[in-house]
Design a protein around this motif. Structure first.
Motif, mmCIF file in Angstrom:
data_model
loop_
_atom_site.group_PDB
_atom_site.id
_atom_site.type_symbol
_atom_site.label_atom_id
_atom_site.label_comp_id
_atom_site.label_asym_id
_atom_site.label_seq_id
_atom_site.Cartn_x
_atom_site.Cartn_y
_atom_site.Cartn_z
ATOM 1 N N GLU A 8 19.803 9.225 -14.425
ATOM 2 C CA GLU A 8 20.448 8.908 -15.676
ATOM 3 C C GLU A 8 19.590 9.594 -16.860
ATOM 4 O OE1 GLU A 8 21.199 4.742 -18.394
ATOM 5 O OE2 GLU A 8 20.506 4.596 -16.229
ATOM 6 N N ASP A 9 18.170 9.836 -16.497
ATOM 7 C CA ASP A 9 17.356 10.285 -17.467
ATOM 8 C C ASP A 9 17.808 11.912 -17.658
ATOM 9 O OD1 ASP A 9 15.852 8.292 -17.790
ATOM 10 O OD2 ASP A 9 14.218 8.915 -16.485
ATOM 11 N N TYR A 10 18.025 12.541 -16.290
ATOM 12 C CA TYR A 10 18.585 13.982 -16.447
ATOM 13 C C TYR A 10 19.858 14.185 -17.143
ATOM 14 C CZ TYR A 10 20.269 18.425 -14.801
ATOM 15 O OH TYR A 10 20.814 19.694 -14.914
ATOM 16 N N LEU A 11 20.689 13.254 -16.948
ATOM 17 C CA LEU A 11 21.956 13.375 -17.685
ATOM 18 C C LEU A 11 21.871 13.178 -18.972
ATOM 19 C CD1 LEU A 11 24.257 11.588 -15.083
ATOM 20 C CD2 LEU A 11 24.305 13.966 -15.398
ATOM 21 N N VAL A 12 21.254 12.248 -19.555
ATOM 22 C CA VAL A 12 21.038 11.635 -21.118
ATOM 23 C C VAL A 12 20.408 13.103 -21.761
ATOM 24 C CG1 VAL A 12 19.771 10.533 -22.637
ATOM 25 C CG2 VAL A 12 21.023 9.255 -20.571
ATOM 26 N N LYS A 13 19.589 13.819 -21.130
ATOM 27 C CA LYS A 13 18.626 14.849 -21.778
ATOM 28 C C LYS A 13 19.546 16.312 -21.813
ATOM 29 C CE LYS A 13 14.216 12.936 -20.446
ATOM 30 N NZ LYS A 13 13.109 13.166 -19.834
ATOM 31 N N TYR A 40 36.251 -1.045 -6.993
ATOM 32 C CA TYR A 40 34.987 -0.877 -7.518
ATOM 33 C C TYR A 40 34.956 0.780 -7.922
ATOM 34 C CZ TYR A 40 30.043 -0.894 -7.901
ATOM 35 O OH TYR A 40 28.882 -1.030 -8.353
ATOM 36 N N CYS A 41 34.347 0.769 -9.162
ATOM 37 C CA CYS A 41 34.412 2.083 -9.692
ATOM 38 C C CYS A 41 32.803 2.672 -9.604
ATOM 39 C CB CYS A 41 34.550 2.220 -11.003
ATOM 40 S SG CYS A 41 36.454 2.116 -11.409
ATOM 41 N N GLY A 42 31.871 1.828 -9.274
ATOM 42 C CA GLY A 42 30.307 2.197 -9.262
ATOM 43 C C GLY A 42 29.848 2.959 -10.329
ATOM 44 N N CYS A 43 28.749 3.814 -10.086
ATOM 45 C CA CYS A 43 28.180 4.190 -11.529
ATOM 46 C C CYS A 43 28.659 5.365 -11.944
ATOM 47 C CB CYS A 43 26.628 4.391 -10.933
ATOM 48 S SG CYS A 43 26.487 5.593 -9.417
ATOM 49 N N LYS A 44 29.773 5.770 -11.512
ATOM 50 C CA LYS A 44 30.368 7.170 -11.869
ATOM 51 C C LYS A 44 30.835 7.050 -13.555
ATOM 52 C CE LYS A 44 34.634 6.406 -9.352
ATOM 53 N NZ LYS A 44 35.540 6.970 -8.407
ATOM 54 N N LYS A 45 31.111 5.697 -13.727
ATOM 55 C CA LYS A 45 31.761 5.458 -15.134
ATOM 56 C C LYS A 45 30.582 5.860 -16.021
ATOM 57 C CE LYS A 45 32.714 1.119 -14.967
ATOM 58 N NZ LYS A 45 33.416 -0.271 -15.051
ATOM 59 N N ILE A 46 29.207 5.701 -15.709
ATOM 60 C CA ILE A 46 28.165 6.022 -16.527
ATOM 61 C C ILE A 46 28.084 7.502 -16.787
ATOM 62 C CG2 ILE A 46 25.750 5.918 -16.848
ATOM 63 C CD1 ILE A 46 25.771 3.314 -15.282
ATOM 64 N N PHE A 87 30.504 9.594 -16.383
ATOM 65 C CA PHE A 87 31.690 10.048 -17.118
ATOM 66 C C PHE A 87 31.530 9.941 -18.719
ATOM 67 C CE2 PHE A 87 34.835 8.292 -13.676
ATOM 68 C CZ PHE A 87 34.584 9.246 -12.855
ATOM 69 N N LYS A 88 31.048 8.847 -19.040
ATOM 70 C CA LYS A 88 30.605 8.582 -20.344
ATOM 71 C C LYS A 88 29.671 9.485 -20.881
ATOM 72 C CE LYS A 88 29.216 4.838 -23.488
ATOM 73 N NZ LYS A 88 28.716 3.645 -23.866
ATOM 74 N N ILE A 89 28.663 9.902 -20.292
ATOM 75 C CA ILE A 89 27.629 10.862 -20.732
ATOM 76 C C ILE A 89 28.190 12.179 -20.809
ATOM 77 C CG2 ILE A 89 25.495 11.941 -20.142
ATOM 78 C CD1 ILE A 89 24.697 9.184 -18.867
ATOM 79 N N LEU A 90 28.903 12.640 -19.695
ATOM 80 C CA LEU A 90 29.556 14.101 -19.761
ATOM 81 C C LEU A 90 30.714 14.105 -20.559
ATOM 82 C CD1 LEU A 90 28.784 14.964 -15.946
ATOM 83 C CD2 LEU A 90 27.420 15.315 -17.882
ATOM 84 N N ASP A 91 31.342 13.084 -20.689
ATOM 85 C CA ASP A 91 32.654 13.279 -21.680
ATOM 86 C C ASP A 91 32.135 13.385 -23.256
ATOM 87 O OD1 ASP A 91 34.278 13.001 -19.493
ATOM 88 O OD2 ASP A 91 34.834 10.890 -19.960
ATOM 89 N N ALA A 92 31.027 12.735 -23.461
ATOM 90 C CA ALA A 92 30.570 13.031 -24.944
ATOM 91 C C ALA A 92 30.033 14.239 -25.235
ATOM 92 C CB ALA A 92 29.269 11.909 -24.965
ATOM 93 N N LEU A 93 29.529 15.229 -24.162
ATOM 94 C CA LEU A 93 29.227 16.630 -23.986
ATOM 95 C C LEU A 93 30.554 17.631 -24.075
ATOM 96 C CD1 LEU A 93 25.948 16.453 -21.962
ATOM 97 C CD2 LEU A 93 26.181 16.702 -24.634
#
Length: 103
Positions: free
Chosen positions: A28-33, A55-61, A63-69
């Motif tokens: 998560e730290d890597y993706l956010v940076k 179940y979608c798991g943590c991939k939704k997080i 998606f959200k981070i990368l879609d914003a980029l």
């Protein structure tokens, strides 16, 4: 690690699910940076999904981070990894990917 991905067009993220839709903190730290924009990506989530058909798991997080980029999702999959990795579904997913999507 903090790998440089600027020379690649398409990135495959393999992440483990550490809880109820939670990423491991280093991932998560890597993706956010990340600051790089407009890449293609695939996500493979490993976890225990027995009996959790929707179940979608943590991939939704992810998606959200990368879609914003402004990254473009090519494909994603959630694979059972307990008691062993679901190799049949992994191979089926890999076979379904077209080379053109990955360039």
């Amino acid at each position: 690690d903090n790998p440089c991905i600027s020379n690649f067009n398409t990135i495959i993220f393999v992440v483990s699910n550490t809880g109820d839709e939670e990423l491991p903190q280093p991932m998560e730290d890597y993706l956010v940076k990340l600051k790089i924009r407009n890449k293609k990506y695939l996500v493979c989530v490993l976890g225990n999904y027995f009996g959790l058909d929707n179940y979608c798991g943590c991939k939704k997080i992810v998606f959200k981070i990368l879609d914003a980029l402004k990254w473009t999702k090519v494909s994603d999959i959630s694979l059972d990894s307990l008691p062993k990795l679901d190799m049949a579904n992994l191979e089926k997913w890999i076979d379904s990917l077209s080379e053109g999507d990955l360039v």
